[in-house]
Design a protein around this motif. Sequence first.
Motif, PDB file in Angstrom:
ATOM      1  N   GLU A 194      34.471  38.518  31.844  1.00  0.00           N
ATOM      2  CA  GLU A 194      35.235  38.267  32.058  1.00  0.00           C
ATOM      3  C   GLU A 194      36.813  38.689  31.937  1.00  0.00           C
ATOM      4  O   GLU A 194      36.984  38.785  31.103  1.00  0.00           O
ATOM      5  CB  GLU A 194      35.343  36.376  32.213  1.00  0.00           C
ATOM      6  CG  GLU A 194      34.335  35.732  32.386  1.00  0.00           C
ATOM      7  CD  GLU A 194      34.500  33.854  32.233  1.00  0.00           C
ATOM      8  OE1 GLU A 194      35.985  33.801  32.230  1.00  0.00           O
ATOM      9  OE2 GLU A 194      33.321  33.322  32.630  1.00  0.00           O
ATOM     10  N   VAL A 195      37.174  39.030  33.020  1.00  0.00           N
ATOM     11  CA  VAL A 195      38.668  40.081  32.637  1.00  0.00           C
ATOM     12  C   VAL A 195      39.627  39.489  33.193  1.00  0.00           C
ATOM     13  O   VAL A 195      39.918  39.507  34.696  1.00  0.00           O
ATOM     14  CB  VAL A 195      38.312  41.851  33.636  1.00  0.00           C
ATOM     15  CG1 VAL A 195      39.203  42.440  33.371  1.00  0.00           C
ATOM     16  CG2 VAL A 195      36.764  42.512  33.152  1.00  0.00           C
ATOM     17  N   PRO A 196      40.383  39.607  31.957  1.00  0.00           N
ATOM     18  CA  PRO A 196      41.985  39.074  32.745  1.00  0.00           C
ATOM     19  C   PRO A 196      42.813  39.692  33.916  1.00  0.00           C
ATOM     20  O   PRO A 196      42.625  40.522  33.266  1.00  0.00           O
ATOM     21  CB  PRO A 196      42.652  38.389  31.253  1.00  0.00           C
ATOM     22  CG  PRO A 196      42.301  39.254  30.694  1.00  0.00           C
ATOM     23  CD  PRO A 196      41.256  39.904  30.966  1.00  0.00           C
TER      24      PRO A 196
ATOM     25  N   GLU B  49      31.278  43.699  40.426  1.00  0.00           N
ATOM     26  CA  GLU B  49      32.951  42.934  40.384  1.00  0.00           C
ATOM     27  C   GLU B  49      32.130  41.952  41.035  1.00  0.00           C
ATOM     28  O   GLU B  49      31.580  42.046  41.888  1.00  0.00           O
ATOM     29  CB  GLU B  49      34.002  43.338  40.527  1.00  0.00           C
ATOM     30  CG  GLU B  49      35.200  42.615  40.782  1.00  0.00           C
ATOM     31  CD  GLU B  49      36.292  43.653  40.457  1.00  0.00           C
ATOM     32  OE1 GLU B  49      37.344  42.314  41.601  1.00  0.00           O
ATOM     33  OE2 GLU B  49      36.361  44.288  40.659  1.00  0.00           O
ATOM     34  N   VAL B  50      32.570  40.229  41.100  1.00  0.00           N
ATOM     35  CA  VAL B  50      32.081  39.278  42.212  1.00  0.00           C
ATOM     36  C   VAL B  50      33.241  39.524  42.672  1.00  0.00           C
ATOM     37  O   VAL B  50      34.167  39.532  42.066  1.00  0.00           O
ATOM     38  CB  VAL B  50      32.017  38.118  40.974  1.00  0.00           C
ATOM     39  CG1 VAL B  50      31.836  36.602  42.325  1.00  0.00           C
ATOM     40  CG2 VAL B  50      30.917  38.324  40.306  1.00  0.00           C
ATOM     41  N   LEU B  51      33.413  40.280  44.137  1.00  0.00           N
ATOM     42  CA  LEU B  51      34.329  40.017  45.200  1.00  0.00           C
ATOM     43  C   LEU B  51      34.713  38.876  45.531  1.00  0.00           C
ATOM     44  O   LEU B  51      34.371  37.873  45.364  1.00  0.00           O
ATOM     45  CB  LEU B  51      33.783  40.470  46.463  1.00  0.00           C
ATOM     46  CG  LEU B  51      33.450  42.184  45.856  1.00  0.00           C
ATOM     47  CD1 LEU B  51      32.047  42.598  47.251  1.00  0.00           C
ATOM     48  CD2 LEU B  51      33.583  42.936  45.467  1.00  0.00           C
ATOM     49  N   GLU B  52      35.821  38.610  46.118  1.00  0.00           N
ATOM     50  CA  GLU B  52      37.152  37.497  46.857  1.00  0.00           C
ATOM     51  C   GLU B  52      36.303  36.852  47.461  1.00  0.00           C
ATOM     52  O   GLU B  52      36.096  35.503  46.944  1.00  0.00           O
ATOM     53  CB  GLU B  52      38.186  38.423  47.038  1.00  0.00           C
ATOM     54  CG  GLU B  52      39.347  36.920  47.147  1.00  0.00           C
ATOM     55  CD  GLU B  52      40.640  37.462  47.808  1.00  0.00           C
ATOM     56  OE1 GLU B  52      40.959  37.243  48.183  1.00  0.00           O
ATOM     57  OE2 GLU B  52      40.704  39.307  47.078  1.00  0.00           O
TER      58      GLU B  52
ATOM     59  N   GLY C  58      45.145  34.854  36.395  1.00  0.00           N
ATOM     60  CA  GLY C  58      43.532  34.985  37.025  1.00  0.00           C
ATOM     61  C   GLY C  58      42.607  35.279  36.560  1.00  0.00           C
ATOM     62  O   GLY C  58      43.020  36.302  35.146  1.00  0.00           O
ATOM     63  N   ARG C  59      41.320  35.732  36.615  1.00  0.00           N
ATOM     64  CA  ARG C  59      40.739  36.554  35.890  1.00  0.00           C
ATOM     65  C   ARG C  59      39.274  36.744  36.936  1.00  0.00           C
ATOM     66  O   ARG C  59      39.329  36.735  38.233  1.00  0.00           O
ATOM     67  CB  ARG C  59      39.755  35.748  35.174  1.00  0.00           C
ATOM     68  CG  ARG C  59      39.233  34.671  35.790  1.00  0.00           C
ATOM     69  CD  ARG C  59      38.615  33.405  34.785  1.00  0.00           C
ATOM     70  NE  ARG C  59      37.955  32.256  35.257  1.00  0.00           N
ATOM     71  CZ  ARG C  59      37.085  31.950  35.052  1.00  0.00           C
ATOM     72  NH1 ARG C  59      35.972  32.295  34.515  1.00  0.00           N
ATOM     73  NH2 ARG C  59      36.322  31.090  36.347  1.00  0.00           N
ATOM     74  N   LYS C  60      39.005  37.901  36.844  1.00  0.00           N
ATOM     75  CA  LYS C  60      37.631  38.302  37.733  1.00  0.00           C
ATOM     76  C   LYS C  60      36.362  38.571  36.502  1.00  0.00           C
ATOM     77  O   LYS C  60      36.375  38.435  35.654  1.00  0.00           O
ATOM     78  CB  LYS C  60      38.057  39.504  38.296  1.00  0.00           C
ATOM     79  CG  LYS C  60      38.375  40.871  37.484  1.00  0.00           C
ATOM     80  CD  LYS C  60      38.049  42.444  38.046  1.00  0.00           C
ATOM     81  CE  LYS C  60      38.723  43.450  37.318  1.00  0.00           C
ATOM     82  NZ  LYS C  60      38.775  44.696  38.057  1.00  0.00           N
ATOM     83  N   ILE C  61      35.205  38.468  37.453  1.00  0.00           N
ATOM     84  CA  ILE C  61      34.170  37.990  36.698  1.00  0.00           C
ATOM     85  C   ILE C  61      33.047  39.850  37.063  1.00  0.00           C
ATOM     86  O   ILE C  61      33.428  40.353  38.254  1.00  0.00           O
ATOM     87  CB  ILE C  61      33.101  36.566  36.801  1.00  0.00           C
ATOM     88  CG1 ILE C  61      33.997  35.642  36.519  1.00  0.00           C
ATOM     89  CG2 ILE C  61      32.015  37.355  36.107  1.00  0.00           C
ATOM     90  CD1 ILE C  61      33.728  34.119  37.145  1.00  0.00           C
TER      91      ILE C  61
END
Length: 63
Positions: A33-35, A7-10, A52-55
């Motif tokens: 891309e997870v909403p 996961e691309v961290l914050e 938002g979303r996370k990659i």
Amino acid sequence: MSKKKFEVLEHETINDCLKRMEAEGYTPVKRMEVPIFSEQMINGKIEIEPSGRKIVFEGKINK
């Protein structure tokens, strides 16, 4: 274990995540891309809205 999710961290960029994958011996094979949803109070009703979303990258181990 031949596949792992990263996961691309914050606090990091996509490139930082890809470098982290490479350092652990993985090659990216899939990007997702997870909403992210949150509950919002609108007109007295709780509604779920995208916030938002996370990659996430799926990596395959290098041989």
